[in-house]
Design an enzyme around this catalytic site. Structure first.
Site, PDB file in Angstrom:
ATOM      1  N   ASN A 392      71.980  73.297  42.582  1.00 37.45           N
ATOM      2  CA  ASN A 392      73.103  73.602  43.459  1.00 37.45           C
ATOM      3  C   ASN A 392      73.091  72.715  44.702  1.00 37.45           C
ATOM      4  OD1 ASN A 392      75.142  74.748  45.040  1.00 37.45           O
ATOM      5  ND2 ASN A 392      74.662  76.830  44.440  1.00 37.45           N
ATOM      6  N   ASP A 393      72.162  72.974  45.614  1.00 38.66           N
ATOM      7  CA  ASP A 393      72.144  72.238  46.880  1.00 38.66           C
ATOM      8  C   ASP A 393      72.022  70.732  46.676  1.00 38.66           C
ATOM      9  OD1 ASP A 393      72.286  74.620  48.390  1.00 38.66           O
ATOM     10  OD2 ASP A 393      70.133  74.918  48.167  1.00 38.66           O
ATOM     11  N   VAL A 394      71.272  70.319  45.657  1.00 45.59           N
ATOM     12  CA  VAL A 394      71.017  68.887  45.461  1.00 45.59           C
ATOM     13  C   VAL A 394      72.233  68.162  44.884  1.00 45.59           C
ATOM     14  CG1 VAL A 394      68.542  69.235  45.188  1.00 45.59           C
ATOM     15  CG2 VAL A 394      70.013  69.266  43.160  1.00 45.59           C
ATOM     16  N   ALA A 433      69.861  76.993  50.124  1.00 49.61           N
ATOM     17  CA  ALA A 433      70.113  76.640  51.520  1.00 49.61           C
ATOM     18  C   ALA A 433      71.199  77.522  52.136  1.00 49.61           C
ATOM     19  CB  ALA A 433      70.529  75.176  51.640  1.00 49.61           C
TER      20      ALA A 433
END
Length: 463
Positions: A392-394, A433
């Site tokens: 997700n965040d990456v 995050a």
């Protein structure tokens, strides 16, 4: 040749083995060889130490090896690959605790260590002892908190309070002053107060760090454990412990730097905490009235079967679902259809450095199909399909185009440049995050809601 010379030669050979182990572990292709070097080096180190004339009683040593080895073997057999990050954190805590125990033993019985007698311990030994004690205690309590966050026993969100950084600064200065006082006076009060404050500082350093920073924390604690071992090596006058501790400390520090670079954050940003805040505090960009396109396994299979190039992006969701074997089966099926398949790994994907690489290796994914961010980012614009499974965040474009985002500036896998993005996720929840991902609402994105393993298995059946 004298016994001391033979011991030193054996320790040098063991040290070389450890260096070769680190070199081997730097690449998936040579990681097995690196592991073998590490095992050989540790075997030489243990046997050489046991053969030392300073060892006068083997009973407690054998009991300790039996208990520790038994527990280690049991855990190694039972541990799930998804739990490796918290296992590493737990083992780091034991290294720190060992340093605390050795420092305490050396202080209470200095004659046994050849560093003087009670009340008249050598000043240099007092400094070494106190440094090993302080770093070991910080490593122990910090690793316990990291374990709790990774295991879900403690919230992964940052825990902050007013004047937190000033308190940590005051504790750090006090630790330095206590080390000086202890080295000058050999005071037992200073020794045990130093121990208590170091335990507290380790707790306070890690508790404000959010879950998204855990990969950096893991490598940072790895470095701490090495320096703790190095400090105690000086107390024990054991050259191999000094060498090994320095190797672990330096390699952990380098890895922490690499992780910070992969997140575009400085080491001090991580220590000060804040990244990984909740969604309310770290809201994403305004996505307006856009809707989400969701699809089925049949839709995904049709799209991928008619693609010429597919890039797979694994994340922690894949690890939780244990979907790596199903993913490899899907890739093999696509390759039989003539589709070019590769894997893209972000430096901080998962909960520890190399987490995704280990899982893919467990599923026997060919090493030459796995690429790091710098190697593959330019390939996304030529990909027909990107299959994001549990990441997700990456992959969040906010890191590129939203200066107000907490993750702005973090290098990401630019999956949004592909013709079609298939995003496997249980729900629309934000990543670790706590930042909403606008990629979910993009015109070229199709959400595949469900368990990562089940969804991938259904795609395989549809193919």
């Amino acid at each position: 040749m004298h016994a001391e010379s033979l011991t030193m030669l054996a320790y040098i050979i063991a040290g070389v083995c450890f260096i070769m182990a680190l070199k081997g572990l730097s690449s998936p292709e040579s990681s097995r060889q690196g592991n073998i070097f590490g095992i050989v080096g540790m075997t030489i180190a243990i046997l050489t130490t046991l053969a030392s004339p300073m060892v006068v009683n083997y009973l407690w040593i054998v009991i300790g090896i039996a208990i520790g080895g038994g527990i280690g073997a049991f855990i190694a057999k039972k541990i799930q690959m998804t739990a490796l990050p918290q296992l590493v954190a737990a083992f780091h805590s034991l290294v720190g605790l060992a340093a605390v125990c050795v420092a305490t033993a050396a202080y209470l019985a200095p004659e046994s260590y050849g560093i003087g007698v009670s009340g008249h311990i050598h000043t240099g030994s007092l400094v070494e002892m106190s440094l090993g004690l302080a770093v070991g205690a910080i490593t122990f309590s910090g690793s316990i908190i990291a374990f709790g966050k990774l295991q879900g026993l403690i919230s992964g969100k940052p825990v902050t309070f007013p004047m937190q950084h000033m308190l940590n600064l005051a504790l750090g200065i006090t630790l330095v002053l206590l080390i000086v006082v202890f080295a000058v006076s050999e005071s037992s009060a200073a020794f045990f107060l130093l121990m208590a404050l170091a335990f507290a500082l380790g707790f306070l350093l890690i508790i404000p760090i959010g879950g998204a920073d855990m990969p950096v924390v893991i490598s940072m604690l790895n470095s701490y454990s090495g320096w703790a071992a190095c400090g105690i090596g000086f107390t024990l006058a054991n050259s191999l412990l000094i060498i090994t501790g320095a190797l672990v400390g330096a390699s952990g520090a380098i890895l922490s730097y690499i992780m910070c670079k992969g997140m575009n954050r400085s080491f001090f940003n991580v220590i000060l905490g804040g990244f990984g805040a909740d969604a309310a505090a770290a809201s994403g960009p305004d996505i307006g009235d856009k809707t989400v396109k969701s699809g089925s396994a049949d839709d995904a299979a049709f799209i991928m079967k008619n693609a010429s190039k597919v890039i797979i992006v694994p994340g922690y969701g894949m690890a939780v679902a244990q979907a790596q074997h199903a993913l490899r089966e899907m890739a093999d099926t696509l390759k039989k259809e003539g589709v070019d398949v590769s894997y893209a790994i972000h430096p901080v994907a998962g909960r520890m450095p190399g987490h995704m690489n280990v899982l893919l290796a467990e599923a026997n994914v060919p090493y030459d199909e796995v690429f790091e961010l710098e190697e593959i980012n330019h390939e996304f614009s030529t990909a027909d399909v990107v299959y994001v499974i549990g990441a997700n965040d990456v992959t969040n474009p906010s890191a590129k185009n939203d200066p107000s985002s907490p993750i702005y500036g973090m290098p990401i896998l630019e999956v949004d440049r592909a013709k079609t993005v298939l995003f496997v996720k249980r729900s629309m929840a934000s990543g670790y995050a706590g930042v909403e991902n606008p990629l979910f609402y993009a015109d070229n994105t199709m959400m595949l809601f469900g368990d990562a393993k089940k969804m991938t298995e259904q795609i395989v059946q549809a193919l």
